[in-house]
Write an enzyme that holds these catalytic residues in place. Sequence first.
Site, PDB file in Angstrom:
ATOM      1  N   LYS A 225       0.812  -1.224   0.000  1.00  0.00           N
ATOM      2  CA  LYS A 225       0.000   0.000   0.000  1.00  0.00           C
ATOM      3  C   LYS A 225       0.838   1.265   0.000  1.00  0.00           C
ATOM      4  O   LYS A 225       2.023   1.259   0.293  1.00  0.00           O
ATOM      5  CB  LYS A 225      -0.980  -0.028   1.191  1.00  0.00           C
ATOM      6  CG  LYS A 225      -2.167  -0.962   0.903  1.00  0.00           C
ATOM      7  CD  LYS A 225      -3.240  -0.923   1.947  1.00  0.00           C
ATOM      8  CE  LYS A 225      -4.369  -1.896   1.539  1.00  0.00           C
ATOM      9  NZ  LYS A 225      -5.378  -2.030   2.585  1.00  0.00           N
ATOM     10  N   ARG A 259      -3.566 -10.012   5.273  1.00  0.00           N
ATOM     11  CA  ARG A 259      -3.961 -10.088   3.856  1.00  0.00           C
ATOM     12  C   ARG A 259      -2.799  -9.587   3.001  1.00  0.00           C
ATOM     13  O   ARG A 259      -2.469  -8.403   3.044  1.00  0.00           O
ATOM     14  CB  ARG A 259      -5.213  -9.233   3.650  1.00  0.00           C
ATOM     15  CG  ARG A 259      -5.776  -9.262   2.237  1.00  0.00           C
ATOM     16  CD  ARG A 259      -7.001  -8.355   2.136  1.00  0.00           C
ATOM     17  NE  ARG A 259      -7.509  -8.293   0.780  1.00  0.00           N
ATOM     18  CZ  ARG A 259      -7.023  -7.494  -0.160  1.00  0.00           C
ATOM     19  NH1 ARG A 259      -6.042  -6.671   0.102  1.00  0.00           N
ATOM     20  NH2 ARG A 259      -7.537  -7.513  -1.377  1.00  0.00           N
TER      21      ARG A 259
HETATM   22  C1  YH5 Z   1      -7.763  -4.474   3.480  1.00  0.00           C
HETATM   23  O1  YH5 Z   1      -6.886  -3.743   3.940  1.00  0.00           O
HETATM   24  N1  YH5 Z   1      -7.582  -3.932   0.994  1.00  0.00           N
HETATM   25  S1  YH5 Z   1      -8.129  -3.915  -1.674  1.00  0.00           S
HETATM   26  C2  YH5 Z   1      -3.946   0.135  -2.773  1.00  0.00           C
HETATM   27  C3  YH5 Z   1      -2.614  -0.207  -2.782  1.00  0.00           C
HETATM   28  C4  YH5 Z   1      -2.224  -1.487  -2.420  1.00  0.00           C
HETATM   29  C5  YH5 Z   1      -3.169  -2.421  -2.056  1.00  0.00           C
HETATM   30  C6  YH5 Z   1      -1.919   1.850  -3.780  1.00  0.00           C
HETATM   31  N2  YH5 Z   1      -9.229  -5.269   0.356  1.00  0.00           N
HETATM   32  C7  YH5 Z   1      -8.084  -4.549   2.094  1.00  0.00           C
HETATM   33  O2  YH5 Z   1      -5.159  -4.212  -1.331  1.00  0.00           O
HETATM   34  N3  YH5 Z   1      -9.814  -6.165   2.539  1.00  0.00           N
HETATM   35  C8  YH5 Z   1      -8.314  -4.387  -0.023  1.00  0.00           C
HETATM   36  O3  YH5 Z   1      -1.606   0.659  -3.138  1.00  0.00           O
HETATM   37  C9  YH5 Z   1      -9.103  -5.390   1.692  1.00  0.00           C
HETATM   38  N4  YH5 Z   1      -8.508  -5.263   4.303  1.00  0.00           N
HETATM   39  C10 YH5 Z   1      -9.503  -6.089   3.849  1.00  0.00           C
HETATM   40  N5  YH5 Z   1     -10.180  -6.822   4.733  1.00  0.00           N
HETATM   41  C11 YH5 Z   1      -6.910  -2.632  -1.626  1.00  0.00           C
HETATM   42  C12 YH5 Z   1      -5.500  -3.088  -1.653  1.00  0.00           C
HETATM   43  C13 YH5 Z   1      -4.502  -2.076  -2.056  1.00  0.00           C
HETATM   44  C14 YH5 Z   1      -4.890  -0.802  -2.403  1.00  0.00           C
END
Ligand code: YH5
Length: 281
Positions: A225, A259
Amino acid sequence: MSNRLTDLDVSQCQVMGILNVTPDSFSDGGRLYEGAQLSIDAVLRQAETMIGEGASILDIGGESTRPGAETVAEAQELERVVPVIEAIANRLDIAISVDTSTAAVMIEAAKAGAHLINDVRALRREGAFEAAVATRLPVCLMHMLGTDPKTMQNSPSYENIGAEVTAFLIEQRARLIEAGYTKSQVWFDPGYGFGKTLEQNYQLLNEQAPMSQLGSPLLVGFSRKSMIGKLDNSAATERLGGSVSLAVMAADRGARIFRVHDVQPHVQALRVWQMANRHNN
Ligand code: YH5
């Protein structure tokens, strides 16, 4: 009938592997596609790799929730997610969570063999609460400021982020408990990156520990992230060190489900963390 989720020991660290079945996911999108067509074979190979690396849950998502992403139509989400859940449930011995906020997807995913509903909007979309309850599946409730990834990063503001996130999760859980759920059938997630500034994300991590003392297993998602990338201008695929580091810190603050995109390094780091903590139990 087996329920691979109720067999999970959430007092120990468990790694949830991310299986994005979107063609446009920001860091790993499209890898499971052959042109415009999602390849079930490629998904199954990726799933088997993650299981071999020690994942105990796979999170299947068909909607991109990265900041600014468009919401996908229900039909498209169903078309992406349901065949994948079916294929994994029929062939592999692993708990399956479905990353969705859409009522119809919850229902169809449950029929296809999903074991957990993971909703970043915490059942606030129209019909989602009723749909989740109808499936009787355990639910992961995540905190997001507002309900729209397109606007959630527009100057988010909190008086006391830890208290506000906790109050929100308890309030959403209370509705499920009223519908017959137990606390352990509801998972909590602080929602890192969802309507939080860089500073707020790190403050929330520091205030996370009390959230793990409320009777619901605590899941966290830091993997790749922006709260990492903003510190060193790294690209999404160059954030493994930061991802693992945050996971270990979150384990210290009570998180037990992680996750992640990169299963093996997280499983290794959390085994080390668990070994180092074995005298504290
Ligand atoms: C979460 O934290 N996150 S989808 C932006 C990024 C990197 C990764 C700009 N679903 C979560 O993974 N479900 C997502 O960099 C989730 N907890 C739970 N329970 C977003 C994601 C991401 C977004």
